[in-house]
Design a protein around this motif. Structure first.
Motif, short mmCIF file in Angstrom:
data_model
loop_
_atom_site.label_atom_id
_atom_site.label_comp_id
_atom_site.label_asym_id
_atom_site.label_seq_id
_atom_site.Cartn_x
_atom_site.Cartn_y
_atom_site.Cartn_z
N VAL A 12 0.54 -1.07 -0.29
CA VAL A 12 0.07 -0.01 0.04
C VAL A 12 0.87 1.15 0.01
O VAL A 12 0.58 2.21 -0.66
CB VAL A 12 -0.93 0.14 1.19
CG1 VAL A 12 -1.50 1.42 1.44
CG2 VAL A 12 -1.96 -1.08 1.00
N LEU A 13 1.75 1.22 0.89
CA LEU A 13 3.03 2.43 0.80
C LEU A 13 3.60 2.71 -0.66
O LEU A 13 3.64 3.75 -0.96
CB LEU A 13 3.82 2.48 1.79
CG LEU A 13 3.34 2.46 3.50
CD1 LEU A 13 4.37 1.96 4.42
CD2 LEU A 13 3.05 3.83 3.74
N PHE A 18 4.24 5.41 -5.51
CA PHE A 18 4.23 5.29 -7.10
C PHE A 18 3.50 6.30 -7.58
O PHE A 18 3.94 7.16 -8.50
CB PHE A 18 3.63 3.83 -7.56
CG PHE A 18 3.38 4.03 -9.17
CD1 PHE A 18 4.24 3.74 -9.99
CD2 PHE A 18 1.91 4.12 -9.28
CE1 PHE A 18 3.97 3.72 -11.28
CE2 PHE A 18 1.59 4.45 -10.60
CZ PHE A 18 2.68 4.30 -11.57
N PHE A 19 2.48 6.68 -7.10
CA PHE A 19 1.70 7.85 -7.70
C PHE A 19 2.31 9.19 -7.16
O PHE A 19 2.35 9.94 -8.13
CB PHE A 19 0.04 7.86 -6.96
CG PHE A 19 -0.73 6.74 -7.38
CD1 PHE A 19 -0.95 6.68 -8.76
CD2 PHE A 19 -1.29 5.60 -6.66
CE1 PHE A 19 -2.02 5.82 -9.27
CE2 PHE A 19 -1.93 4.89 -7.05
CZ PHE A 19 -2.38 4.90 -8.60
N LEU A 20 2.74 9.25 -6.02
CA LEU A 20 3.59 10.66 -5.75
C LEU A 20 4.82 10.64 -6.90
O LEU A 20 5.04 11.97 -7.30
CB LEU A 20 4.07 10.55 -4.31
CG LEU A 20 4.79 11.98 -3.69
CD1 LEU A 20 4.50 11.67 -2.48
CD2 LEU A 20 6.00 12.20 -4.19
N VAL A 59 15.26 11.74 -11.21
CA VAL A 59 15.33 11.04 -10.02
C VAL A 59 13.93 10.47 -9.61
O VAL A 59 13.68 9.56 -9.35
CB VAL A 59 15.55 11.98 -8.79
CG1 VAL A 59 15.38 11.56 -7.65
CG2 VAL A 59 17.16 12.56 -8.90
N ALA A 60 12.80 11.41 -10.16
CA ALA A 60 11.45 10.78 -9.89
C ALA A 60 11.20 9.33 -10.64
O ALA A 60 10.43 8.82 -10.32
CB ALA A 60 10.53 11.85 -10.08
N GLY A 61 11.72 9.54 -11.87
CA GLY A 61 11.63 8.41 -12.68
C GLY A 61 12.46 7.04 -11.92
O GLY A 61 11.83 5.98 -12.05
N TRP A 66 11.52 2.20 -8.55
CA TRP A 66 11.74 1.67 -7.25
C TRP A 66 10.38 1.31 -6.56
O TRP A 66 10.33 0.06 -6.13
CB TRP A 66 12.56 2.52 -6.21
CG TRP A 66 12.88 2.00 -4.87
CD1 TRP A 66 13.83 1.31 -4.40
CD2 TRP A 66 12.37 2.20 -3.47
NE1 TRP A 66 13.89 0.98 -3.15
CE2 TRP A 66 12.82 1.47 -2.54
CE3 TRP A 66 11.11 2.88 -3.27
CZ2 TRP A 66 12.42 1.50 -1.28
CZ3 TRP A 66 10.87 3.01 -1.86
CH2 TRP A 66 11.48 2.15 -1.09
N TYR A 67 9.50 2.25 -6.72
CA TYR A 67 8.25 1.67 -5.91
C TYR A 67 7.38 0.58 -6.43
O TYR A 67 6.69 0.07 -6.01
CB TYR A 67 7.27 2.98 -5.98
CG TYR A 67 7.81 3.75 -4.99
CD1 TYR A 67 7.58 3.59 -3.47
CD2 TYR A 67 8.05 5.31 -5.28
CE1 TYR A 67 7.87 4.60 -2.53
CE2 TYR A 67 8.37 6.35 -4.25
CZ TYR A 67 8.39 5.78 -3.00
OH TYR A 67 8.64 6.71 -1.64
N VAL A 68 7.70 0.61 -8.12
CA VAL A 68 6.97 -0.59 -8.64
C VAL A 68 7.67 -1.99 -8.20
O VAL A 68 7.05 -2.94 -7.91
CB VAL A 68 7.22 -0.49 -10.25
CG1 VAL A 68 7.05 -1.71 -11.12
CG2 VAL A 68 6.15 0.67 -10.66
N ALA A 69 9.03 -1.73 -7.96
CA ALA A 69 9.60 -3.09 -7.50
C ALA A 69 9.35 -3.50 -6.13
O ALA A 69 9.15 -4.61 -5.90
CB ALA A 69 11.21 -2.97 -7.70
N VAL A 70 9.33 -2.63 -5.50
CA VAL A 70 8.83 -2.98 -4.02
C VAL A 70 7.53 -3.41 -3.98
O VAL A 70 7.16 -4.25 -3.24
CB VAL A 70 8.94 -1.55 -3.00
CG1 VAL A 70 8.19 -1.56 -1.67
CG2 VAL A 70 10.44 -0.88 -3.00
#
Length: 146
Positions: A12-13, A18-20, A59-61, A66-70
């Motif tokens: 969830v985090l 990801f959206f941010l 950096v946002a990319g 990273w968020y997709v991987a997590v």
């Protein structure tokens, strides 16, 4: 909190992060003319700095990736059959450590080099730290499987 619920919380985090990050990434690509940052205007300063790119890529990319991987690893960790695989805690630990290290680096740049704070970056840092904290119990599994 059970391991299953912890991994769901991490997912969830990661989805929120990801959206941010996607919002900031779309801005970096030129799809937004101005960031909604409120008073202070530190976001534009940070996002327009030379440090807003890492290895030639926004950096946002990197954050989006990273968020997709997590998210992906944490969701796999909730599945029957694969959730108990020894590589799941290993990958979660490595991702969390990498995320926290990069967050510390970026925050240090904001404070001591750029001299501006981006609210969106602070939000991403908070999400990353929360993911790291939820991953702490995985360290035991990581040490056992090493």
């Amino acid at each position: 909190m059970s391991g299953l619920n912890r991994r769901r919380g991490i997912a969830v985090l990661a989805l929120a992060g990801f959206f941010l990050s996607m919002y900031l990434f779309l801005y970096a690509l030129g799809y937004y003319g101005e960031l909604a940052c409120g008073a202070g205007g530190g976001c534009d300063l940070v996002q327009g700095s030379p440090w807003a790119r890492f290895l030639g890529f926004p950096v946002a990319g990197w954050g989006v990736g990273w968020y997709v991987a997590v998210f992906g690893v944490s969701m796999l960790g909730t599945r029957d059959g694969i959730g108990g695989a020894t590589w799941i805690p290993r990958i979660l630990v490595l991702l969390a450590l990498g995320g926290v290290a990069f967050t510390i680096y970026l925050t240090a740049l904001e404070i001591w080099v750029i001299h501006a704070i981006c609210r969106w970056c602070v939000g991403s840092a908070a999400i990353t730290i929360a993911i790291f904290l939820l991953t702490l119990p995985e360290f035991r599994a990581f040490r056992r499987s090493a």
